[in-house]
Motif scaffolding. Structure first.
Motif: not given
Length: 262
Positions: A19-24, A108-128
Motif C-alpha cells: 500500500r505504501v509503495i503504491a502511494s509513492i 546529504d548523500s554521505d549519510v542517506v542509505v535509501c529513500k522511498k520504495e527502498a526504505s519501505v522494503k527495509i522496514i518491511e524486512e525488519d518487521c518480518i
C-alpha cells in the motif's frame, strides 16, 4: 504466537508495504505517501519513535550511528545521529549561517542509505525478521482444517483467510484482470509467457453461494475458450477438479509436495 498467527502477520506486513509503495510517486507528482499504512508498518518494526525538532524520527539502535527513518513523503533512511539528521532536514537559522554546516545541509548523500520504495522494503524486512515462520505438516493440516470448518459453516471470512494462508505458502496471487469473475475470490499460480499470462491451478471461492472450487489446468489469457470454461466452472455449469472441502485437501497436499522438494 502460532505459525498461523505469524503467517497472517506476515501477510498483513506485506499488504501494508505494498500500500505504501503504491502511494509513492515522483517528487513532482503531487502524490502523498500513505502515512497511515506506513505508521502501522513502523509500529510493527523494531524502530523506535523519537521526536526531534519538528521531525518524526524512527530509530533502529545498532551502533554509535543509527539507521534513522524520517517519517515524511521521502521516507529517507539515514545512517547517522538524530542531531545530524535534524541539521540536514530541519536546520536552524544559526546552523544555516555556519559555512561548514551549510555543506552538510546542501548535500546529504554521505549519510542517506535509501529513500522511498527502498526504505519501505527495509522496514518491511525488519518487521518480518522478528517472526518465526518455521512450520511442519501439523501446522499445514491445521490451516486446512480451519478452512474446511469455515466452509462448512458458511463463514466466508474464515474461508478467505485460510485461502490467503495457502496462497502465501504456495506463491499464489490474486487473479489477474483477464481471469477475474464477479463475486468470486480467485487465487492461483501465475506464469508470464511472452505476451500471454498463464494462470493455474486456480482456486475459486464464490462468496455469495459459499462454493469452493479448484481447476487443476493452467489457462492462458489468450485462450478465450478456456477462460469461458473457467467462468462456467465458477457458476457450477462445468465440473471442477475438486470442490468443497476437497479443495483444502488439495492445497494441503500441494504444500506437502513443495516441502518434500526443498
Amino acid at each position: 504466537m502460532s505459525f498461523k498467527d505469524n503467517l497472517l502477520k506476515k501477510i498483513q506486513i506485506n499488504d501494508l508495504a505494498a500500500r505504501v509503495i503504491a502511494s509513492i510517486g515522483p517528487a513532482d507528482s503531487g502524490k502523498k505517501t500513505d502515512k497511515q499504512a506506513m505508521q502501522e508498518l513502523l509500529n510493527m518494526s523494531s524502530y523506535k519513535f523519537h521526536k526531534e525538532r519538528d521531525l518524526d524520527l524512527y530509530i533502529s539502535d545498532n551502533a554509535a550511528k543509527h539507521k534513522i527513518l524520517v517519517s515524511d513523503n521521502e521516507l529517507a533512511i539515514y545512517n547517522s545521529t538524530p542531531q545530524d539528521v535534524c541539521l540536514r532536514k530541519s536546520p536552524t537559522v544559526k546552523e544555516m549561517l555556519n559555512v561548514f554546516k551549510v555543506i552538510k545541509i546542501l548535500n546529504d548523500s554521505d549519510v542517506v542509505v535509501c529513500k522511498k520504495e527502498a526504505s519501505v522494503k527495509i522496514i518491511e524486512e525488519d518487521c518480518i525478521r522478528g517472526l518465526d515462520l518455521s512450520f511442519d505438516k501439523a501446522d499445514i493440516k491445521e490451516i486446512g482444517i480451519d478452512g474446511a470448518a469455515s466452509l462448512e459453516s458458511g463463514y466466508a471470512k474464515g474461508v478467505i483467510e485460510s485461502l490467503s494462508l495457502f496462497a502465501e505458502l504456495l506463491g499464489y496471487v490474486s487473479a489477474p484482470k483477464a481471469f477475474q469473475i464477479s463475486d468470486n475470490h480467485i487465487i492461483g499460480a501465475v506464469l508470464k509467457k511472452e505476451n500471454n499470462m498463464i494462470f493455474g491451478p486456480v482456486i475459486l471461492y464464490n462468496r455469495i453461494h459459499n462454493a469452493l472450487r479448484r481447476v487443476e489446468n493452467q489457462i492462458s489469457s489468450a485462450d478465450k475458450e478456456k477462460i469461458e470454461f473457467l467462468h462456467k466452472t465458477a457458476s457450477g455449469k462445468e465440473k471442477a477438479s475438486q470442490e468443497g472441502v476437497e479443495v483444502f485437501a488439495a492445497l494441503r497436499e500441494s504444500v506437502f509436495a513443495s516441502m518434500s522438494s526443498e
